[in-house]
Every structure is written in structure tokens, then in C-alpha cells.
Motif scaffolding. Structure first.
Motif, PDB file in Angstrom:
ATOM      1  N   VAL A  44       0.859  -1.186   0.000  1.00  0.00           N
ATOM      2  CA  VAL A  44       0.000   0.000   0.000  1.00  0.00           C
ATOM      3  C   VAL A  44       0.894   1.233   0.000  1.00  0.00           C
ATOM      4  O   VAL A  44       1.746   1.392   0.887  1.00  0.00           O
ATOM      5  N   THR A  53       0.577   3.665  10.211  1.00  0.00           N
ATOM      6  CA  THR A  53      -0.252   2.754   9.422  1.00  0.00           C
ATOM      7  C   THR A  53       0.638   1.815   8.612  1.00  0.00           C
ATOM      8  O   THR A  53       1.863   1.942   8.613  1.00  0.00           O
ATOM      9  N   GLU A  54      -0.012   0.920   7.893  1.00  0.00           N
ATOM     10  CA  GLU A  54       0.698  -0.048   7.059  1.00  0.00           C
ATOM     11  C   GLU A  54       1.146   0.543   5.718  1.00  0.00           C
ATOM     12  O   GLU A  54       1.784  -0.148   4.932  1.00  0.00           O
ATOM     13  N   ALA A  55       0.775   1.784   5.449  1.00  0.00           N
ATOM     14  CA  ALA A  55       1.103   2.391   4.156  1.00  0.00           C
ATOM     15  C   ALA A  55       2.531   2.917   4.122  1.00  0.00           C
ATOM     16  O   ALA A  55       3.042   3.421   5.112  1.00  0.00           O
ATOM     17  N   ALA A  59      -2.642   0.169  -4.230  1.00  0.00           N
ATOM     18  CA  ALA A  59      -2.689  -1.091  -3.490  1.00  0.00           C
ATOM     19  C   ALA A  59      -2.382  -2.218  -4.465  1.00  0.00           C
ATOM     20  O   ALA A  59      -2.949  -2.272  -5.559  1.00  0.00           O
ATOM     21  N   GLU A 102      -6.493   1.679   5.686  1.00  0.00           N
ATOM     22  CA  GLU A 102      -6.912   0.420   6.302  1.00  0.00           C
ATOM     23  C   GLU A 102      -7.827  -0.388   5.391  1.00  0.00           C
ATOM     24  O   GLU A 102      -7.873  -1.611   5.476  1.00  0.00           O
ATOM     25  N   ALA A 124      -5.091  -2.180   3.344  1.00  0.00           N
ATOM     26  CA  ALA A 124      -3.996  -2.871   4.041  1.00  0.00           C
ATOM     27  C   ALA A 124      -4.410  -4.303   4.349  1.00  0.00           C
ATOM     28  O   ALA A 124      -5.580  -4.581   4.615  1.00  0.00           O
TER      29      ALA A 124
END
Length: 118
Positions: A34, A61-63, A92, A114, A117
Motif C-alpha cells: 500500500v 499505518t501499514e502504508a 494497493a 486500512e 492494508a
């Protein structure tokens, strides 16, 4: 080329990465699940207001967050149809999935990340 401390596993980095050119952005998009890309300009007031929000999203965050200066990368901005700043483009799994134009709330960006992710 993007300067970063990315791992080879595609995990997110914890700080925004400055991108210089299409090849650099493509590499980030290919290497990370992401990627939230912030097209900005130094002279843009809303861009300056968005900067701490983007930094927090990168940290928490996962980004992976990429920053693209539209003045230095006019062709790249044109490729993605950026007509105003700030423009945030979310990738993504190697594909562009979302675009948000203008100053955006932190929670909205978190929710967007999210959504994609794993």
C-alpha cells in the motif's frame, strides 16, 4: 531514486519518502503493498497543513508514504492527472485505487489506508 530504509519484504516505511520521477514511484509501488502518494508543492498552504498528517499516517499505518513535489516532477504529476495540490493517490497491490484532492483529515486517510492494508 527514492531514498528510504525499506525492507525487502514489502513492509511499510515509517517516514515519507521523497520521489523523483516516474521510475522511482513505480519502484515504490512495485515494492510495497500500500503506497499513499502525496503530490504537493512547497508554496501550497494546504499542502503544508497536510504534511504532519501525512507524516503520522506514514508512522502509524501499514502504508508507505511517497511525496512528489509537483514543481520538480511536472510530467509525473501530469501522468496521474494532478490538477491541484494537495492530491493524494493511493496504490494497493501495484494498482491506483483511490484519489483524494485537497486537505484531508487524518482519520479519513487512516480509514482509506486500512481499507486496502492486509
Amino acid at each position: 531514486m527514492a531514498t528510504d530504509s525499506r525492507s525487502e519484504t514489502g513492509t511499510a516505511t515509517n517516514e515519507p519518502l521523497h520521489v523523483d520521477g516516474e521510475a522511482s514511484l513505480n519502484e515504490l509501488v512495485d515494492d510495497h503493498d500500500v503506497v499513499l502518494t502525496d503530490f504537493y508543492a512547497d508554496w501550497c498552504g494546504p499542502c503544508q497543513a497536510l504534511e504532519p498528517i501525512v507524516e503520522t499516517v506514514a508512522e502509524e499505518t501499514e502504508a508507505t508514504v511517497a511525496k512528489v513535489d509537483v514543481d520538480a516532477n511536472q510530467q509525473l504529476a501530469a501522468t496521474y492527472g494532478v490538477r491541484g495540490v494537495p492530491t493524494l493517490v493511493l496504490f494497493a497491490d501495484g494498482e491506483q485505487v483511490e484519489e483524494v484532492v485537497g486537505l484531508t483529515a487524518e482519520q479519513q486517510l487512516r480509514d482509506l489506508v486500512e481499507t486496502y492494508a492486509r
